[in-house]
Design a protein around this motif. Structure first.
Motif, PDB file in Angstrom:
ATOM      1  N   LEU A 149       4.554   0.987 -14.524  1.00 12.57           N
ATOM      2  CA  LEU A 149       4.721   1.219 -13.096  1.00 12.57           C
ATOM      3  C   LEU A 149       4.939   2.717 -12.887  1.00 12.57           C
ATOM      4  O   LEU A 149       5.956   3.267 -13.292  1.00 12.57           O
ATOM      5  CB  LEU A 149       5.916   0.432 -12.545  1.00 12.57           C
ATOM      6  N   ARG A 150       3.957   3.382 -12.312  1.00 15.25           N
ATOM      7  CA  ARG A 150       4.020   4.834 -12.098  1.00 15.25           C
ATOM      8  C   ARG A 150       4.589   5.199 -10.734  1.00 15.25           C
ATOM      9  O   ARG A 150       5.139   6.285 -10.570  1.00 15.25           O
ATOM     10  CB  ARG A 150       2.640   5.465 -12.241  1.00 15.25           C
ATOM     11  N   ALA A 151       4.453   4.309  -9.764  1.00 14.04           N
ATOM     12  CA  ALA A 151       4.995   4.576  -8.424  1.00 14.04           C
ATOM     13  C   ALA A 151       5.202   3.254  -7.712  1.00 14.04           C
ATOM     14  O   ALA A 151       4.510   2.273  -7.989  1.00 14.04           O
ATOM     15  CB  ALA A 151       4.040   5.466  -7.627  1.00 14.04           C
ATOM     16  N   ALA A 152       6.165   3.254  -6.807  1.00 11.65           N
ATOM     17  CA  ALA A 152       6.431   2.095  -5.954  1.00 11.65           C
ATOM     18  C   ALA A 152       6.911   2.630  -4.617  1.00 11.65           C
ATOM     19  O   ALA A 152       7.791   3.495  -4.575  1.00 11.65           O
ATOM     20  CB  ALA A 152       7.473   1.189  -6.581  1.00 11.65           C
ATOM     21  N   GLU A 153       6.299   2.147  -3.551  1.00 12.42           N
ATOM     22  CA  GLU A 153       6.666   2.653  -2.229  1.00 12.42           C
ATOM     23  C   GLU A 153       6.555   1.546  -1.194  1.00 12.42           C
ATOM     24  O   GLU A 153       5.785   0.602  -1.363  1.00 12.42           O
ATOM     25  CB  GLU A 153       5.773   3.827  -1.844  1.00 12.42           C
ATOM     26  N   PRO A 154       7.313   1.654  -0.108  1.00 19.84           N
ATOM     27  CA  PRO A 154       7.182   0.675   0.971  1.00 19.84           C
ATOM     28  C   PRO A 154       5.790   0.767   1.589  1.00 19.84           C
ATOM     29  O   PRO A 154       5.232   1.850   1.733  1.00 19.84           O
ATOM     30  CB  PRO A 154       8.250   1.095   1.981  1.00 19.84           C
ATOM     31  N   ALA A 155       5.247  -0.397   1.943  1.00 14.22           N
ATOM     32  CA  ALA A 155       3.915  -0.433   2.561  1.00 14.22           C
ATOM     33  C   ALA A 155       3.924  -1.301   3.810  1.00 14.22           C
ATOM     34  O   ALA A 155       2.896  -1.813   4.210  1.00 14.22           O
ATOM     35  CB  ALA A 155       2.894  -0.947   1.551  1.00 14.22           C
ATOM     36  N   GLY A 156       5.070  -1.465   4.401  1.00 16.11           N
ATOM     37  CA  GLY A 156       5.233  -2.303   5.576  1.00 16.11           C
ATOM     38  C   GLY A 156       6.505  -3.110   5.435  1.00 16.11           C
ATOM     39  O   GLY A 156       7.147  -3.084   4.381  1.00 16.11           O
ATOM     40  N   PRO A 157       6.880  -3.846   6.456  1.00 18.64           N
ATOM     41  CA  PRO A 157       8.110  -4.647   6.380  1.00 18.64           C
ATOM     42  C   PRO A 157       8.048  -5.667   5.243  1.00 18.64           C
ATOM     43  O   PRO A 157       7.170  -6.519   5.207  1.00 18.64           O
ATOM     44  CB  PRO A 157       8.170  -5.349   7.740  1.00 18.64           C
TER      45      PRO A 157
ATOM     46  N   ILE B 274       7.156  -5.276   2.180  1.00 22.53           N
ATOM     47  CA  ILE B 274       6.035  -5.111   1.251  1.00 22.53           C
ATOM     48  C   ILE B 274       6.266  -3.876   0.395  1.00 22.53           C
ATOM     49  O   ILE B 274       6.622  -2.808   0.906  1.00 22.53           O
ATOM     50  CB  ILE B 274       4.696  -4.988   2.004  1.00 22.53           C
ATOM     51  N   ARG B 275       6.070  -4.024  -0.913  1.00 20.39           N
ATOM     52  CA  ARG B 275       6.198  -2.915  -1.863  1.00 20.39           C
ATOM     53  C   ARG B 275       4.851  -2.699  -2.533  1.00 20.39           C
ATOM     54  O   ARG B 275       4.295  -3.629  -3.123  1.00 20.39           O
ATOM     55  CB  ARG B 275       7.267  -3.257  -2.908  1.00 20.39           C
ATOM     56  N   LEU B 276       4.326  -1.487  -2.435  1.00 20.90           N
ATOM     57  CA  LEU B 276       3.056  -1.133  -3.058  1.00 20.90           C
ATOM     58  C   LEU B 276       3.331  -0.591  -4.456  1.00 20.90           C
ATOM     59  O   LEU B 276       4.028   0.415  -4.613  1.00 20.90           O
ATOM     60  CB  LEU B 276       2.306  -0.097  -2.221  1.00 20.90           C
ATOM     61  N   LEU B 277       2.789  -1.271  -5.467  1.00 23.47           N
ATOM     62  CA  LEU B 277       2.988  -0.898  -6.865  1.00 23.47           C
ATOM     63  C   LEU B 277       1.749  -0.176  -7.387  1.00 23.47           C
ATOM     64  O   LEU B 277       0.627  -0.643  -7.178  1.00 23.47           O
ATOM     65  CB  LEU B 277       3.235  -2.145  -7.720  1.00 23.47           C
ATOM     66  N   THR B 278       1.948   0.933  -8.066  1.00 24.37           N
ATOM     67  CA  THR B 278       0.870   1.665  -8.728  1.00 24.37           C
ATOM     68  C   THR B 278       1.033   1.464 -10.230  1.00 24.37           C
ATOM     69  O   THR B 278       2.018   1.919 -10.821  1.00 24.37           O
ATOM     70  CB  THR B 278       0.908   3.165  -8.389  1.00 24.37           C
TER      71      THR B 278
ATOM     72  N   ALA C   9      -0.019  -4.842  -3.735  1.00 21.00           N
ATOM     73  CA  ALA C   9       0.976  -4.942  -2.674  1.00 21.00           C
ATOM     74  C   ALA C   9       1.689  -6.285  -2.806  1.00 21.00           C
ATOM     75  O   ALA C   9       1.049  -7.333  -2.848  1.00 21.00           O
ATOM     76  CB  ALA C   9       0.322  -4.812  -1.310  1.00 21.00           C
ATOM     77  N   VAL C  10       3.019  -6.223  -2.884  1.00 22.07           N
ATOM     78  CA  VAL C  10       3.819  -7.435  -3.101  1.00 22.07           C
ATOM     79  C   VAL C  10       4.718  -7.665  -1.890  1.00 22.07           C
ATOM     80  O   VAL C  10       5.560  -6.824  -1.560  1.00 22.07           O
ATOM     81  CB  VAL C  10       4.683  -7.298  -4.373  1.00 22.07           C
ATOM     82  N   LYS C  11       4.532  -8.798  -1.253  1.00 23.58           N
ATOM     83  CA  LYS C  11       5.403  -9.183  -0.144  1.00 23.58           C
ATOM     84  C   LYS C  11       6.600  -9.950  -0.697  1.00 23.58           C
ATOM     85  O   LYS C  11       6.443 -10.874  -1.496  1.00 23.58           O
ATOM     86  CB  LYS C  11       4.653 -10.071   0.856  1.00 23.58           C
ATOM     87  N   ARG C  12       7.793  -9.544  -0.277  1.00 25.26           N
ATOM     88  CA  ARG C  12       9.003 -10.259  -0.701  1.00 25.26           C
ATOM     89  C   ARG C  12       9.007 -11.636  -0.041  1.00 25.26           C
ATOM     90  O   ARG C  12       8.862 -11.753   1.170  1.00 25.26           O
ATOM     91  CB  ARG C  12      10.250  -9.503  -0.292  1.00 25.26           C
TER      92      ARG C  12
ATOM     93  N   TYR D 186      11.908 -10.023  -8.132  1.00 28.32           N
ATOM     94  CA  TYR D 186      11.951  -9.163  -9.318  1.00 28.32           C
ATOM     95  C   TYR D 186      11.106  -7.904  -9.107  1.00 28.32           C
ATOM     96  O   TYR D 186      11.536  -6.795  -9.430  1.00 28.32           O
ATOM     97  CB  TYR D 186      11.470  -9.917 -10.561  1.00 28.32           C
ATOM     98  N   LEU D 187       9.921  -8.056  -8.552  1.00 31.32           N
ATOM     99  CA  LEU D 187       9.039  -6.911  -8.359  1.00 31.32           C
ATOM    100  C   LEU D 187       9.588  -5.937  -7.306  1.00 31.32           C
ATOM    101  O   LEU D 187       9.281  -4.757  -7.338  1.00 31.32           O
ATOM    102  CB  LEU D 187       7.628  -7.380  -7.986  1.00 31.32           C
ATOM    103  N   HIS D 188      10.426  -6.423  -6.400  1.00 28.60           N
ATOM    104  CA  HIS D 188      11.065  -5.552  -5.411  1.00 28.60           C
ATOM    105  C   HIS D 188      12.355  -4.939  -5.939  1.00 28.60           C
ATOM    106  O   HIS D 188      12.620  -3.762  -5.695  1.00 28.60           O
ATOM    107  CB  HIS D 188      11.373  -6.335  -4.126  1.00 28.60           C
ATOM    108  N   ASP D 189      13.174  -5.718  -6.636  1.00 29.32           N
ATOM    109  CA  ASP D 189      14.526  -5.278  -7.006  1.00 29.32           C
ATOM    110  C   ASP D 189      14.717  -4.958  -8.485  1.00 29.32           C
ATOM    111  O   ASP D 189      15.578  -4.156  -8.825  1.00 29.32           O
ATOM    112  CB  ASP D 189      15.541  -6.366  -6.629  1.00 29.32           C
ATOM    113  N   GLY D 190      13.953  -5.595  -9.354  1.00 28.40           N
ATOM    114  CA  GLY D 190      14.193  -5.440 -10.789  1.00 28.40           C
ATOM    115  C   GLY D 190      13.251  -4.490 -11.491  1.00 28.40           C
ATOM    116  O   GLY D 190      13.586  -3.927 -12.535  1.00 28.40           O
TER     117      GLY D 190
END
Length: 117
Positions: A8-16, A18-22, A67-70, A80-84
């Protein structure tokens, strides 16, 4: 099943919610190509496997975007993908697969795919 080790090189918010994983190869090697509509299985701790659609430009082989929606009522994968999962952590993935490939309605016709979830 063959796994690809990514970081995981980057993680950023992509909407309410939603976390965008690179995801990138740890040594900078090109990742396998994918077609529009493709998805990956992410292999998470405790044997959990979750499928997510690939986002972004399929021609780029230096990274994959997911993009991962909680999901509050989910089984723990999105939490896990949002918090861990932290930048620098390893993530095992499947090879990209496309069970519903994107095709224009007619040859030579351009299209703009849109999705919601």
């Amino acid at each position: 099943m063959r796994h690809i080790r990514t970081i995981l090189r980057a993680a950023e918010p992509a909407g309410p919610g939603i976390r965008l994983l690179t995801l990138m190869d740890p040594d900078g090697w090109p990742l396998p190509r994918f077609r529009p509509g493709a998805h990956l299985d992410l292999h998470l701790p405790e044997g959990r496997v979750r499928a997510y659609s690939l986002c972004g430009d399929p021609a780029r082989q230096d990274r994959w975007l997911v993009a991962v929606k909680r999901e509050a009522e989910g089984r723990g994968g999105s939490a896990y993908l949002h918090d861990g999962l932290a930048v620098g952590d390893a993530v095992a993935t499947s090879l990209p697969r496309c069970t519903f490939p994107w095709r224009p309605a007619r040859p030579g016709m351009s299209s703009l795919p849109a999705a919601s979830g």
